[in-house]
Design a protein around this motif. Sequence first.
Motif, PDB file in Angstrom:
ATOM      1  N   ASP A  23     -20.566  -5.866  18.340  1.00  0.00           N
ATOM      2  CA  ASP A  23     -20.814  -5.320  17.011  1.00  0.00           C
ATOM      3  C   ASP A  23     -20.986  -3.807  17.148  1.00  0.00           C
ATOM      4  O   ASP A  23     -22.074  -3.311  17.457  1.00  0.00           O
ATOM      5  CB  ASP A  23     -22.067  -5.947  16.406  1.00  0.00           C
ATOM      6  CG  ASP A  23     -22.252  -5.584  14.939  1.00  0.00           C
ATOM      7  OD1 ASP A  23     -21.622  -4.603  14.493  1.00  0.00           O
ATOM      8  OD2 ASP A  23     -23.014  -6.281  14.253  1.00  0.00           O
TER       9      ASP A  23
ATOM     10  N   GLU B 287     -24.076   1.352  17.470  1.00  0.00           N
ATOM     11  CA  GLU B 287     -24.263   2.735  17.048  1.00  0.00           C
ATOM     12  C   GLU B 287     -25.644   2.944  16.442  1.00  0.00           C
ATOM     13  O   GLU B 287     -26.309   3.950  16.711  1.00  0.00           O
ATOM     14  CB  GLU B 287     -23.171   3.110  16.038  1.00  0.00           C
ATOM     15  CG  GLU B 287     -21.782   3.228  16.659  1.00  0.00           C
ATOM     16  CD  GLU B 287     -20.714   3.510  15.620  1.00  0.00           C
ATOM     17  OE1 GLU B 287     -21.014   3.353  14.405  1.00  0.00           O
ATOM     18  OE2 GLU B 287     -19.584   3.872  16.006  1.00  0.00           O
ATOM     19  N   LYS B 288     -26.099   1.990  15.623  1.00  0.00           N
ATOM     20  CA  LYS B 288     -27.432   2.103  15.028  1.00  0.00           C
ATOM     21  C   LYS B 288     -28.518   2.061  16.096  1.00  0.00           C
ATOM     22  O   LYS B 288     -29.505   2.792  16.025  1.00  0.00           O
ATOM     23  CB  LYS B 288     -27.642   0.974  14.015  1.00  0.00           C
ATOM     24  CG  LYS B 288     -26.840   1.133  12.730  1.00  0.00           C
ATOM     25  CD  LYS B 288     -27.128  -0.001  11.764  1.00  0.00           C
ATOM     26  CE  LYS B 288     -26.354   0.182  10.459  1.00  0.00           C
ATOM     27  NZ  LYS B 288     -26.602  -0.936   9.508  1.00  0.00           N
TER      28      LYS B 288
ATOM     29  N   GLU C  92     -21.014  -1.442  14.986  1.00  0.00           N
ATOM     30  CA  GLU C  92     -21.953  -0.860  14.024  1.00  0.00           C
ATOM     31  C   GLU C  92     -23.388  -1.012  14.500  1.00  0.00           C
ATOM     32  O   GLU C  92     -24.185  -0.068  14.429  1.00  0.00           O
ATOM     33  CB  GLU C  92     -21.778  -1.536  12.663  1.00  0.00           C
ATOM     34  CG  GLU C  92     -22.663  -0.988  11.564  1.00  0.00           C
ATOM     35  CD  GLU C  92     -22.420  -1.659  10.234  1.00  0.00           C
ATOM     36  OE1 GLU C  92     -23.397  -1.821   9.477  1.00  0.00           O
ATOM     37  OE2 GLU C  92     -21.252  -2.022   9.952  1.00  0.00           O
TER      38      GLU C  92
ATOM     39  N   HIS D 216     -17.305 -10.070  14.011  1.00  0.00           N
ATOM     40  CA  HIS D 216     -16.908  -9.306  15.198  1.00  0.00           C
ATOM     41  C   HIS D 216     -16.252 -10.206  16.241  1.00  0.00           C
ATOM     42  O   HIS D 216     -16.274 -11.435  16.130  1.00  0.00           O
ATOM     43  CB  HIS D 216     -18.106  -8.565  15.795  1.00  0.00           C
ATOM     44  CG  HIS D 216     -19.207  -9.470  16.302  1.00  0.00           C
ATOM     45  ND1 HIS D 216     -19.050 -10.318  17.379  1.00  0.00           N
ATOM     46  CD2 HIS D 216     -20.495  -9.633  15.890  1.00  0.00           C
ATOM     47  CE1 HIS D 216     -20.167 -10.960  17.615  1.00  0.00           C
ATOM     48  NE2 HIS D 216     -21.060 -10.581  16.723  1.00  0.00           N
TER      49      HIS D 216
END
Length: 234
Positions: free
Chosen positions: A89, A94-95, A91, A85
Motif C-alpha cells: 500500500d 508514504e503516510k 499510500e 493493492h
Amino acid sequence: MAKRAKGIFRRTAGGLLVALLLVFWVGPVLAVAVYRFVPPPITFLMVQRAFEGKGFERRWVPLDDISPHLVRAVIAAEDARYCQHMGFDVEAIEKAMEANARGGKVRGGSTISQQTAKNVFLWPRRDWVRKGLEAYFTVLIEVGWGKRRIMEVYLNSIEWGPGIYGAEAAARKNFGVPAKKLTAAQSARLAAILPKPLSWRAAKPGPYVKRRSGSIRRNAGAVRSQGLAHCVLD
C-alpha cells in the motif's frame, strides 16, 4: 597448476551460485506453491514463543469457518485497502514515512499480505535482509495464492495472545465460541489487540482497547457497506 586451481575455483563458484539460486529463488517458490494447498505447520515466531515458555495452541480452520465479522474487522484495523493493492500500500507507506519523519510514535505501513509473508516464512527480528525477503515473498503469495488464501493463512497464523495462534484458538480462548460464531463486537476486540497480543486482552479489555475496538467496529461497518472486503467475502 594455476589452470587446475582456476578450474577448481570456477566449479566452486558455480556450485555456490547454484546453491544461492536454490535457496533464494527456487526454495521460496516451492514453499509458496506447497502452502497454497497445505496449511503452514509452524512459524519462527511460534518456535521462539515456545522456547520462551508461552506454550502453543492453534487450530487451523478454513476461511469459510471464520466469521465474516472478523475478516472485516482485521481489514478495518490492519489494512483498509487490502482488496485494492497488490501487496504493498504505497499510500500507507508514504503516510507512515511522513509521520515518522515528524518524530514521535513510529508508524508502520505493512499490509496484511506483508504481515503474512513475514509471519509464515521469516524470522521476527527486523533487519534489511528480512525486509528484502519479505517483499519477495509478498509478491510470490500475491501472485501464487490470491487474496482469499492470504487472508486464510493470515487469520490462522497470527499471534493472539501468549501461545495463542489463529482465529479458532483465539475465539475459543477469549469467548468460548468457534471462530465461525464470533460476533461483530467480539471480532472488533480480537482485531483491536493485534498490535500487542501479549499485553492486551480481548476478553477483558482495558479502557484503551475498548475505545479502539469501538472504532474498529464502526470502521468494519464501513468496510461492509463500501464493499472493501469483496476480494475475500462473497
